[in-house]
Motif scaffolding. Sequence first.
Motif, PDB file in Angstrom:
ATOM      1  N   VAL A   1     -16.190 -14.581  -1.880  1.00  0.00           N
ATOM      2  CA  VAL A   1     -17.230 -14.432  -0.956  1.00  0.00           C
ATOM      3  C   VAL A   1     -16.794 -14.358   0.316  1.00  0.00           C
ATOM      4  CG1 VAL A   1     -18.872 -16.017  -0.165  1.00  0.00           C
ATOM      5  CG2 VAL A   1     -18.329 -16.317  -2.445  1.00  0.00           C
ATOM      6  N   LEU A   2     -17.140 -13.508   1.141  1.00  0.00           N
ATOM      7  CA  LEU A   2     -16.531 -13.166   2.640  1.00  0.00           C
ATOM      8  C   LEU A   2     -17.004 -13.987   3.510  1.00  0.00           C
ATOM      9  CD1 LEU A   2     -16.681  -9.317   2.430  1.00  0.00           C
ATOM     10  CD2 LEU A   2     -14.774 -10.940   1.805  1.00  0.00           C
ATOM     11  N   SER A   3     -18.483 -14.338   3.537  1.00  0.00           N
ATOM     12  CA  SER A   3     -18.800 -15.386   4.600  1.00  0.00           C
ATOM     13  C   SER A   3     -20.220 -15.857   3.963  1.00  0.00           C
ATOM     14  CB  SER A   3     -19.524 -14.149   5.708  1.00  0.00           C
ATOM     15  OG  SER A   3     -20.068 -14.821   6.784  1.00  0.00           O
ATOM     16  N   CYS A   4     -20.578 -16.929   4.530  1.00  0.00           N
ATOM     17  CA  CYS A   4     -21.791 -17.898   4.458  1.00  0.00           C
ATOM     18  C   CYS A   4     -22.437 -18.506   5.505  1.00  0.00           C
ATOM     19  CB  CYS A   4     -21.549 -18.798   3.243  1.00  0.00           C
ATOM     20  SG  CYS A   4     -20.224 -20.014   3.771  1.00  0.00           S
ATOM     21  N   GLU A   5     -23.725 -18.364   5.645  1.00  0.00           N
ATOM     22  CA  GLU A   5     -24.396 -18.704   6.887  1.00  0.00           C
ATOM     23  C   GLU A   5     -25.642 -19.526   6.643  1.00  0.00           C
ATOM     24  OE1 GLU A   5     -24.302 -19.478  10.857  1.00  0.00           O
ATOM     25  OE2 GLU A   5     -22.783 -18.409   9.681  1.00  0.00           O
ATOM     26  N   PHE A   6     -26.103 -20.574   7.121  1.00  0.00           N
ATOM     27  CA  PHE A   6     -27.390 -21.189   7.137  1.00  0.00           C
ATOM     28  C   PHE A   6     -28.272 -20.453   7.937  1.00  0.00           C
ATOM     29  CE2 PHE A   6     -24.837 -24.948   5.443  1.00  0.00           C
ATOM     30  CZ  PHE A   6     -25.665 -25.327   4.216  1.00  0.00           C
ATOM     31  N   HIS A   7     -29.517 -20.672   7.560  1.00  0.00           N
ATOM     32  CA  HIS A   7     -30.718 -19.813   8.255  1.00  0.00           C
ATOM     33  C   HIS A   7     -31.040 -20.882   9.255  1.00  0.00           C
ATOM     34  CE1 HIS A   7     -34.746 -19.035   9.317  1.00  0.00           C
ATOM     35  NE2 HIS A   7     -34.392 -17.811   9.005  1.00  0.00           N
TER      36      HIS A   7
ATOM     37  N   THR B   1     -33.803 -22.086  10.906  1.00  0.00           N
ATOM     38  CA  THR B   1     -34.938 -23.024  10.854  1.00  0.00           C
ATOM     39  C   THR B   1     -35.227 -23.311   9.433  1.00  0.00           C
ATOM     40  OG1 THR B   1     -36.411 -21.063  10.761  1.00  0.00           O
ATOM     41  CG2 THR B   1     -35.697 -22.107  12.997  1.00  0.00           C
ATOM     42  N   GLN B   2     -34.795 -22.583   8.270  1.00  0.00           N
ATOM     43  CA  GLN B   2     -35.341 -22.764   6.948  1.00  0.00           C
ATOM     44  C   GLN B   2     -33.698 -23.458   6.264  1.00  0.00           C
ATOM     45  OE1 GLN B   2     -38.396 -22.277   5.985  1.00  0.00           O
ATOM     46  NE2 GLN B   2     -38.859 -21.551   8.022  1.00  0.00           N
ATOM     47  N   PRO B   3     -34.127 -24.109   5.171  1.00  0.00           N
ATOM     48  CA  PRO B   3     -33.262 -24.707   4.429  1.00  0.00           C
ATOM     49  C   PRO B   3     -32.594 -23.716   3.343  1.00  0.00           C
ATOM     50  CG  PRO B   3     -35.313 -25.248   3.178  1.00  0.00           C
ATOM     51  CD  PRO B   3     -35.561 -24.506   4.868  1.00  0.00           C
ATOM     52  N   TRP B   4     -32.168 -22.571   3.926  1.00  0.00           N
ATOM     53  CA  TRP B   4     -31.580 -21.408   3.199  1.00  0.00           C
ATOM     54  C   TRP B   4     -30.095 -21.355   3.511  1.00  0.00           C
ATOM     55  CZ3 TRP B   4     -36.056 -17.379   4.942  1.00  0.00           C
ATOM     56  CH2 TRP B   4     -36.939 -17.816   4.131  1.00  0.00           C
ATOM     57  N   LEU B   5     -29.222 -20.761   2.640  1.00  0.00           N
ATOM     58  CA  LEU B   5     -28.064 -20.417   2.812  1.00  0.00           C
ATOM     59  C   LEU B   5     -27.823 -18.966   2.267  1.00  0.00           C
ATOM     60  CD1 LEU B   5     -24.986 -21.321   3.503  1.00  0.00           C
ATOM     61  CD2 LEU B   5     -25.050 -21.676   0.891  1.00  0.00           C
ATOM     62  N   PHE B   6     -27.330 -18.040   2.957  1.00  0.00           N
ATOM     63  CA  PHE B   6     -27.047 -16.411   2.623  1.00  0.00           C
ATOM     64  C   PHE B   6     -25.567 -16.517   2.629  1.00  0.00           C
ATOM     65  CE2 PHE B   6     -30.870 -16.294   5.252  1.00  0.00           C
ATOM     66  CZ  PHE B   6     -31.579 -15.471   4.515  1.00  0.00           C
ATOM     67  N   SER B   7     -25.212 -15.695   1.695  1.00  0.00           N
ATOM     68  CA  SER B   7     -23.639 -15.339   1.351  1.00  0.00           C
ATOM     69  C   SER B   7     -23.429 -13.923   1.148  1.00  0.00           C
ATOM     70  CB  SER B   7     -23.271 -16.260   0.032  1.00  0.00           C
ATOM     71  OG  SER B   7     -23.787 -15.841  -1.112  1.00  0.00           O
ATOM     72  N   VAL B   8     -22.333 -13.400   1.407  1.00  0.00           N
ATOM     73  CA  VAL B   8     -21.877 -12.036   1.390  1.00  0.00           C
ATOM     74  C   VAL B   8     -20.644 -12.108   0.652  1.00  0.00           C
ATOM     75  CG1 VAL B   8     -21.330  -9.863   2.685  1.00  0.00           C
ATOM     76  CG2 VAL B   8     -23.013 -11.642   3.610  1.00  0.00           C
ATOM     77  N   GLY B   9     -20.518 -11.208  -0.463  1.00  0.00           N
ATOM     78  CA  GLY B   9     -19.525 -10.974  -1.208  1.00  0.00           C
ATOM     79  C   GLY B   9     -18.577  -9.598  -0.997  1.00  0.00           C
TER      80      GLY B   9
END
Length: 80
Positions: free
Chosen positions: A53-59, A61-69
């Motif tokens: 996993v290279l990076s992760c970031e929370f949205h 305003t929403q309870p979402w987590l994005f990750s980039v691999g």
Amino acid sequence: MSSCSDDGTIHIFHSTVYTDLMRNPFIVPVKVLRNGHDIVNKSTINGAGGLGVLSCEFHPTQPWLFSVGADGKIILYQDI
């Protein structure tokens, strides 16, 4: 708060930071997300290692987590 690593895992934490500098921050591990990204072997100087996993970031305003691999995938985690 979240942390991602080359072993393909994402760690989710709950944290509290106090205004009193004499108190330590309170950090509680909440969840470990696995099996989202594949580890891509890249040759390094000593011939070992890989990228997960290279990076992760929370949205914001929403309870979402994005990750980039390193496998080229972008994953949206919701309801974690």
